[in-house]
Design a protein around this motif. Structure first.
Motif, PDB file in Angstrom:
ATOM      1  N   ASP A 148     -43.042  27.605  43.700  1.00  0.00           N
ATOM      2  CA  ASP A 148     -42.124  27.165  43.732  1.00  0.00           C
ATOM      3  C   ASP A 148     -41.867  25.430  43.697  1.00  0.00           C
ATOM      4  N   SER A 149     -41.883  24.613  45.099  1.00  0.00           N
ATOM      5  CA  SER A 149     -41.726  23.700  46.235  1.00  0.00           C
ATOM      6  C   SER A 149     -42.135  23.267  44.334  1.00  0.00           C
ATOM      7  N   GLU A 150     -43.498  23.073  44.094  1.00  0.00           N
ATOM      8  CA  GLU A 150     -44.444  21.785  43.292  1.00  0.00           C
ATOM      9  C   GLU A 150     -44.096  22.073  42.260  1.00  0.00           C
ATOM     10  N   LYS A 151     -42.784  22.960  41.720  1.00  0.00           N
ATOM     11  CA  LYS A 151     -42.376  22.470  40.151  1.00  0.00           C
ATOM     12  C   LYS A 151     -41.401  22.066  40.084  1.00  0.00           C
ATOM     13  N   LYS A 152     -41.362  21.457  38.472  1.00  0.00           N
ATOM     14  CA  LYS A 152     -40.396  20.088  38.495  1.00  0.00           C
ATOM     15  C   LYS A 152     -39.778  20.471  37.772  1.00  0.00           C
ATOM     16  N   GLY A 153     -38.474  19.850  37.123  1.00  0.00           N
ATOM     17  CA  GLY A 153     -37.815  20.955  36.540  1.00  0.00           C
ATOM     18  C   GLY A 153     -36.132  21.686  36.527  1.00  0.00           C
ATOM     19  N   GLY A 154     -36.301  22.072  37.723  1.00  0.00           N
ATOM     20  CA  GLY A 154     -35.202  23.056  37.991  1.00  0.00           C
ATOM     21  C   GLY A 154     -35.649  24.965  37.273  1.00  0.00           C
ATOM     22  N   GLY A 177     -22.111  22.203  51.295  1.00  0.00           N
ATOM     23  CA  GLY A 177     -21.452  20.751  50.961  1.00  0.00           C
ATOM     24  C   GLY A 177     -22.067  19.022  51.463  1.00  0.00           C
ATOM     25  N   PRO A 178     -21.373  18.299  51.599  1.00  0.00           N
ATOM     26  CA  PRO A 178     -22.151  17.593  51.766  1.00  0.00           C
ATOM     27  C   PRO A 178     -24.233  16.887  52.656  1.00  0.00           C
ATOM     28  N   LEU A 179     -24.874  16.722  52.078  1.00  0.00           N
ATOM     29  CA  LEU A 179     -25.899  16.723  52.971  1.00  0.00           C
ATOM     30  C   LEU A 179     -25.968  18.069  54.230  1.00  0.00           C
ATOM     31  N   ALA A 180     -25.877  19.241  52.859  1.00  0.00           N
ATOM     32  CA  ALA A 180     -25.710  20.968  53.964  1.00  0.00           C
ATOM     33  C   ALA A 180     -26.004  21.939  52.506  1.00  0.00           C
ATOM     34  N   THR A 181     -26.369  22.132  52.820  1.00  0.00           N
ATOM     35  CA  THR A 181     -27.159  23.383  52.220  1.00  0.00           C
ATOM     36  C   THR A 181     -27.098  24.912  52.892  1.00  0.00           C
ATOM     37  N   GLU A 182     -26.676  25.998  51.599  1.00  0.00           N
ATOM     38  CA  GLU A 182     -26.866  27.021  52.246  1.00  0.00           C
ATOM     39  C   GLU A 182     -28.715  27.910  53.018  1.00  0.00           C
ATOM     40  N   VAL A 183     -28.776  29.065  53.356  1.00  0.00           N
ATOM     41  CA  VAL A 183     -30.305  29.477  53.968  1.00  0.00           C
ATOM     42  C   VAL A 183     -30.619  29.700  52.894  1.00  0.00           C
ATOM     43  N   GLU A 184     -31.590  29.036  52.516  1.00  0.00           N
ATOM     44  CA  GLU A 184     -31.965  29.729  51.018  1.00  0.00           C
ATOM     45  C   GLU A 184     -34.028  29.516  51.716  1.00  0.00           C
ATOM     46  N   PHE A 185     -34.394  30.685  50.713  1.00  0.00           N
ATOM     47  CA  PHE A 185     -35.864  30.618  49.952  1.00  0.00           C
ATOM     48  C   PHE A 185     -36.112  30.136  49.170  1.00  0.00           C
ATOM     49  N   LEU A 186     -37.332  29.313  49.162  1.00  0.00           N
ATOM     50  CA  LEU A 186     -38.096  28.435  47.854  1.00  0.00           C
ATOM     51  C   LEU A 186     -39.756  29.073  48.440  1.00  0.00           C
ATOM     52  N   SER A 187     -39.907  29.438  46.913  1.00  0.00           N
ATOM     53  CA  SER A 187     -41.831  29.325  47.363  1.00  0.00           C
ATOM     54  C   SER A 187     -43.020  28.319  47.688  1.00  0.00           C
ATOM     55  N   HIS A 188     -43.751  27.854  48.758  1.00  0.00           N
ATOM     56  CA  HIS A 188     -44.338  26.892  48.208  1.00  0.00           C
ATOM     57  C   HIS A 188     -44.460  26.684  46.600  1.00  0.00           C
ATOM     58  N   LYS A 240     -50.765  30.087  52.042  1.00  0.00           N
ATOM     59  CA  LYS A 240     -51.078  28.977  50.813  1.00  0.00           C
ATOM     60  C   LYS A 240     -50.081  30.613  49.905  1.00  0.00           C
ATOM     61  N   ASN A 241     -49.740  31.018  50.070  1.00  0.00           N
ATOM     62  CA  ASN A 241     -49.115  32.430  49.387  1.00  0.00           C
ATOM     63  C   ASN A 241     -47.834  32.765  49.733  1.00  0.00           C
ATOM     64  N   GLY A 242     -47.310  32.176  51.101  1.00  0.00           N
ATOM     65  CA  GLY A 242     -45.695  31.977  51.208  1.00  0.00           C
ATOM     66  C   GLY A 242     -44.805  31.027  50.767  1.00  0.00           C
ATOM     67  N   GLY A 243     -43.943  31.239  51.458  1.00  0.00           N
ATOM     68  CA  GLY A 243     -42.831  29.959  51.711  1.00  0.00           C
ATOM     69  C   GLY A 243     -41.919  29.938  52.466  1.00  0.00           C
ATOM     70  N   LYS A 244     -40.505  29.320  52.332  1.00  0.00           N
ATOM     71  CA  LYS A 244     -40.275  29.203  53.399  1.00  0.00           C
ATOM     72  C   LYS A 244     -38.733  29.330  53.395  1.00  0.00           C
ATOM     73  N   TRP A 245     -37.728  29.796  54.899  1.00  0.00           N
ATOM     74  CA  TRP A 245     -36.551  29.799  54.404  1.00  0.00           C
ATOM     75  C   TRP A 245     -35.863  28.432  55.320  1.00  0.00           C
ATOM     76  N   SER A 246     -35.523  28.161  54.615  1.00  0.00           N
ATOM     77  CA  SER A 246     -34.359  26.619  55.334  1.00  0.00           C
ATOM     78  C   SER A 246     -32.660  26.104  55.064  1.00  0.00           C
ATOM     79  N   ILE A 247     -32.904  25.328  55.800  1.00  0.00           N
ATOM     80  CA  ILE A 247     -31.001  25.284  55.828  1.00  0.00           C
ATOM     81  C   ILE A 247     -30.757  23.374  56.160  1.00  0.00           C
ATOM     82  N   GLN A 248     -30.402  22.853  55.221  1.00  0.00           N
ATOM     83  CA  GLN A 248     -29.854  21.533  55.639  1.00  0.00           C
ATOM     84  C   GLN A 248     -29.560  21.263  56.670  1.00  0.00           C
ATOM     85  N   LEU A 249     -28.741  20.958  57.751  1.00  0.00           N
ATOM     86  CA  LEU A 249     -27.517  20.572  58.564  1.00  0.00           C
ATOM     87  C   LEU A 249     -27.045  18.845  58.922  1.00  0.00           C
TER      88      LEU A 249
END
Length: 293
Positions: free
Chosen positions: A280-286, A267-278, A159-168
Motif C-alpha cells: 500500500d505504501s507504493e499506491k498513489k491517490g489515497g 499534529g504539525p510534523l507529527a503522526t499517530e502510531v499507524e500501520f501501512l503495508s509495504h 515483501k508481504n509485510g508492512g510497518k508500524w511507524s510514528i513521526q515525532l
C-alpha cells in the motif's frame, strides 16, 4: 546503566529462557552412574555475575531468541567503503548476497552492515559504543533487523509485510528519542512485541515472529520510529492476523513509547502510531489502507 519500566521488563524477557534452561553438569567423579549430584543453589547463584549487576566483569552470557544485525546509513556513508563515526570502531562485514539484496541492489549500496550479535551482553556492548539518534546527522538511519533479513522491502521476509511507524517533531522530542529507540530495540530483541511466540501451539512448533526489524530515522524536522512485520492484513485475510498486527501497534504505543491508549498524537510534523503495508505504501491517490491505534 540503570533501567526502569519497559526497558527493564523487555531486557529481562530476553534473559528468562536462558536462565531457565541451564543443563546440570555432573563433574563429581565420586557419584555412581545415575546418581544425581546435590547442588548448592545459593552458592552457585552467588558466583553468577550478569550484565545487570556487573556491567564490566559479568561471567554469564544470555542468548537472545534470535540473532540480530545492526545496519547504518547517513549522507556521510554514501559512496564510501567505510562509514564515518559513530560506527567506525566496529569491523565491517559484507552484505550477504541473497535474492533480496540483488533486487534492492541500488538501495543497499549505501547501507553499511555494522555488526551482528546474539546475546544480551553483546547488545549492550554495541549500544554503549554507538552515537544515539539525538546526535546523528540529518538523514541518518539505524536499522536493527534479524540476521539474514536485509532492511529492504524486496527481502523475502519483508515483501508481504508492512510497518508500524510514528513521526515525532524534533524540537519536542530531542530529549526523549534516545530512550524511545532503546525501548524499541529492547522490545524487539526480547520478542515482547508479538506475544504469540510464547503461546502454546497444537503443532508443537513455535510460530514465526511477526517482527523482522526496527528503524530509527533522523530528518531535518522530525524523527521516525518504525517496526517492520513479515505479514500485513488484506481484504482476504481473516481477523486473527489483523488482531495480531494491532496488538503489535498497541504494545508499541503504550508499553514502549509510553503513550496512553486513547491519546491523540497527530499534529504539525507529527503522526499517530499507524500501520501501512509495504504494497500500500507504493499506491498513489489515497488508496492506501492505514491502521491507527
Amino acid at each position: 546503566m540503570t533501567l526502569s519500566g519497559p526497558a527493564l521488563t523487555a531486557s529481562r524477557a530476553a534473559l528468562s529462557a536462558a536462565l531457565a534452561e541451564q543443563p546440570p553438569v555432573n563433574d563429581d567423579e565420586s557419584l555412581e552412574p545415575g546418581e544425581i549430584q546435590e547442588v548448592d543453589m545459593q552458592s552457585q547463584a552467588e558466583t553468577i555475575r550478569t550484565v545487570f549487576n556487573d556491567p564490566t566483569n559479568f561471567n554469564v552470557k544470555h542468548p537472545l531468541y534470535s540473532p540480530w544485525t545492526l545496519w547504518f546509513d547517513s549522507p556521510q556513508t554514501k559512496g564510501r567503503n567505510m562509514p564515518q563515526t559513530p560506527i567506525s570502531a566496529f569491523p565491517q562485514t559484507p552484505v550477504p548476497q541473497t535474492p533480496g539484496v540483488a533486487a534492492a541492489q541500488g538501495w543497499m549500496e549505501d547501507i553499511k552492515r555494522v555488526i551482528s550479535f546474539d546475546s544480551v551482553e553483546e547488545f549492550w556492548g554495541l549500544y554503549n559504543n554507538i552515537v544515539p539518534p539525538s546526535q546523528l546527522p540529518q538523514k541518518a538511519n539505524y536499522y536493527l533487523f534479524k540476521e539474514g533479513i536485509i532492511p529492504a522491502w524486496e527481502d523475502e521476509a519483508n515483501k508481504n509485510g508492512g510497518k508500524w511507524s510514528i513521526q515525532l517533531p524534533k524540537d519536542k522530542n530531542r530529549a526523549h528519542v534516545d530512550k524511545m529507540w532503546l525501548y524499541t530495540m529492547l522490545a524487539a530483541i526480547g520478542e515482547t512485541f508479538d506475544p504469540s511466540l510464547t503461546q502454546a501451539d497444537p503443532s508443537g512448533s513455535p510460530p514465526n515472529s511477526l517482527i523482522t526489524g526496527v528503524i530509527v530515522s533522523t530528518r531535518p524536522q522530525f524523527y521516525r520510529l518504525s517496526i517492520w512485520t513479515r505479514l500485513a492484513p488484506s481484504s482476504a485475510e481473516d481477523d486473527k492476523l489483523r488482531e495480531r498486527i494491532e496488538g503489535v501497534g498497541k504494545h508499541f504505543k503504550m508499553s514502549v513509547l509510553g503513550f496512553s491508549e486513547g491519546q491523540k498524537l497527530a499534529g504539525p510534523l507529527a503522526t499517530e502510531v499507524e500501520f501501512l503495508s509495504h504494497k500500500d505504501s507504493e499506491k498513489k491517490g489515497g488508496k492506501a489502507r492505514k491502521i491507527i491505534v
